[in-house]
Scaffold this active site. Structure first.
Site, mmCIF file in Angstrom:
data_model
loop_
_atom_site.group_PDB
_atom_site.id
_atom_site.type_symbol
_atom_site.label_atom_id
_atom_site.label_comp_id
_atom_site.label_asym_id
_atom_site.label_seq_id
_atom_site.Cartn_x
_atom_site.Cartn_y
_atom_site.Cartn_z
ATOM 1 N N LYS A 52 0.824 -1.222 0.000
ATOM 2 C CA LYS A 52 0.000 0.000 0.000
ATOM 3 C C LYS A 52 0.856 1.270 0.000
ATOM 4 C CE LYS A 52 -2.293 -1.683 3.568
ATOM 5 N NZ LYS A 52 -1.985 -3.124 3.492
ATOM 6 N N ILE A 53 1.849 1.341 0.905
ATOM 7 C CA ILE A 53 2.652 2.560 1.022
ATOM 8 C C ILE A 53 3.632 2.669 -0.153
ATOM 9 C CG2 ILE A 53 4.371 3.758 2.438
ATOM 10 C CD1 ILE A 53 2.967 2.447 4.921
ATOM 11 N N ASP B 58 9.863 -6.879 -4.818
ATOM 12 C CA ASP B 58 8.831 -7.402 -3.918
ATOM 13 C C ASP B 58 8.661 -8.868 -4.280
ATOM 14 O OD1 ASP B 58 6.197 -8.066 -2.760
ATOM 15 O OD2 ASP B 58 6.006 -5.903 -2.429
ATOM 16 N N CYS C 60 8.882 -2.386 3.096
ATOM 17 C CA CYS C 60 8.520 -3.781 3.351
ATOM 18 C C CYS C 60 8.360 -3.984 4.862
ATOM 19 C CB CYS C 60 9.608 -4.714 2.805
ATOM 20 S SG CYS C 60 11.258 -4.260 3.325
ATOM 21 N N ARG D 202 10.567 -0.138 9.016
ATOM 22 C CA ARG D 202 10.930 -0.539 10.382
ATOM 23 C C ARG D 202 12.452 -0.464 10.464
ATOM 24 N NH1 ARG D 202 6.581 0.442 11.738
ATOM 25 N NH2 ARG D 202 4.999 -0.851 12.724
ATOM 26 N N GLU E 52 14.977 2.158 18.377
ATOM 27 C CA GLU E 52 14.184 3.360 18.664
ATOM 28 C C GLU E 52 13.351 3.268 19.935
ATOM 29 O OE1 GLU E 52 11.674 3.356 15.040
ATOM 30 O OE2 GLU E 52 9.948 3.142 16.367
ATOM 31 N N HIS F 282 9.795 8.530 14.017
ATOM 32 C CA HIS F 282 8.644 7.673 13.722
ATOM 33 C C HIS F 282 7.352 8.499 13.641
ATOM 34 C CE1 HIS F 282 7.406 3.187 13.974
ATOM 35 N NE2 HIS F 282 6.517 3.849 13.261
#
Ligand code: NAI
Length: 334
Positions: free
Chosen positions: A154-155, A174, A205, A234, A263, A295
């Site tokens: 989606k992103i 991907d 991802c 991430r 983080e 973030h």
């Protein structure tokens, strides 16, 4: 139902209180992270609502089961912080917010790309000091450059669409290439083949055992010299030490991060009056060609509204049917 909401900030409370008008749950807000040390705060709640840096491990889940608490209603898309096998064994359901605003994160990715390229972070500081010199602020045209999109869900697809609008050529990696991606002009290739082609590599991802340290020292060596790297996915997808070595050698031309592998001890808190003990993070902060945000990719009004509404809908469905609207099951990690 009664819900213990962990790691809350004033903005979480605002958006959840507004959305809860249509649901009527009792929300007990806690600033503390959910961990084995804070399970006493569950205190009779039937569900917990944790955030991205709460660790819902087997100890926490056992304490939940003992307290009669039967649902983990994550207010995030990622669920890498929950021991799903332990939850299943204890009969605790897990829910998440699968999509809230992919636009928010994709647009933040572009904010990092444009800031790094045109050195807005440095220009802003200079102009405030009355320094209008341009030395060191040289950028490049995005039009005609190659952007490598790692993860075209989606992103990634929205980031790809925006980059296509700038006139970039798109290459993608991907394991499940998308027809929509192809229609946008993404040329799918392997990760190893994407690296030497891309002027910009952007990660979208999920964090899984396969993607942990996907950008490691060997991958940094394969980059086009001077490539820009952006990670809004991430933190642990990038081996930070390898990235620092790449920045020092010039192999990485610039680095934009919204996430960092360690983080949890830093982000979402005001530590401006304290000494930062993480020397790797402190080294990153010294580079002029590194921009880090804490973030905040998801942090738009639209996303916070959708997160609150979907989380409360998960709770309402669980109370009514015994199953949340968007369950996470063990198979999801298989
Ligand atoms: P998504 O599930 O729609 O897309 C993820 C894509 O990654 C899928 O197409 C999947 O096939 C692909 N993928 C899986 N394994 C891969 C691998 N080994 N290599 C390359 N691609 C792989 O997820 P969405 O919504 O696009 O989110 C992407 C990530 O963005 C999330 O996993 C999350 O970690 C991160 N995120 C960050 C936020 C922030 O505030 N910075 C907010 C929301 C999400």
């Amino acid at each position: 139902m009664r819900v213990a909401v962990f790691s809350t900030k004033p903005y979480d409370r605002d958006f959840f209180d507004r959305a809860n008008a249509a649901h009527g749950h009792r929300l007990d807000y806690h600033e503390a992270h959910l961990s084995a040390a804070t399970t006493a705060l569950i205190d009779g709640a039937e569900a917990v609502c944790p955030f991205v840096n709460d660790r819902i491990d087997a100890d926490v889940l056992r304490a939940m089961a003992d307290a009669g608490c039967r649902l983990v209603a994550l207010r995030s898309a990622g669920f890498n912080n929950v021991d799903l096998a332990a939850a299943a064994a204890l009969g605790i359901a897990v829910a998440r917010v699968p999509a809230y605003s992919p636009n928010a994160v994709a647009e933040h990715t572009l904010a990092l790309i444009l800031t790094l390229n045109r050195k807005i972070h440095r220009a802003y500081a200079r102009v405030r000091e009355g320094n209008f010199a341009l030395d060191g602020l040289l950028g490049f045209d995005l039009a005609g450059k190659t952007a490598g999109i790692v993860g075209t869900g989606k992103i990634g697809l929205i980031a790809a669409r925006i980059l296509a609008g700038f006139g970039c050529r798109l290459v993608g990696y991907d394991p499940f290439p998308s027809a929509e991606g192809r229609a946008l002009g993404i040329e799918y290739t392997t990760f190893a083949e994407l690296l030497p082609q891309a002027d910009i590599v952007t990660f979208h991802c999920p964090l899984t055992p396969e993607t942990r340290h996907l950008l490691d020292a060997a991958a940094v060596k394969r980059l086009k010299p001077g490539a820009m790297i952006v990670n809004t996915s991430r933190g642990a997808i990038i081996d930070t030490r390898a990235a620092i070595a790449g920045l020092k050698s010039g192999q990485i031309g610039s680095l934009g991060l919204d996430v960092y592998e360690e983080e949890a001890d830093l982000f979402f808190e005001d530590l401006s009056g304290q000494v930062i003990h993480d020397d790797v993070f402190a080294r990153l902060l010294t580079f002029p060609n590194v921009v880090i945000t804490g973030h905040q990719g998801f942090f738009t009004q639209e996303a916070l509204t959708a997160i609150a509404e979907t989380t409360l809908a998960n709770l309402t469905a669980f109370e009514r049917d015994g199953t949340p609207l968007h369950p996470v099951t063990v198979e999801k990690i298989a």
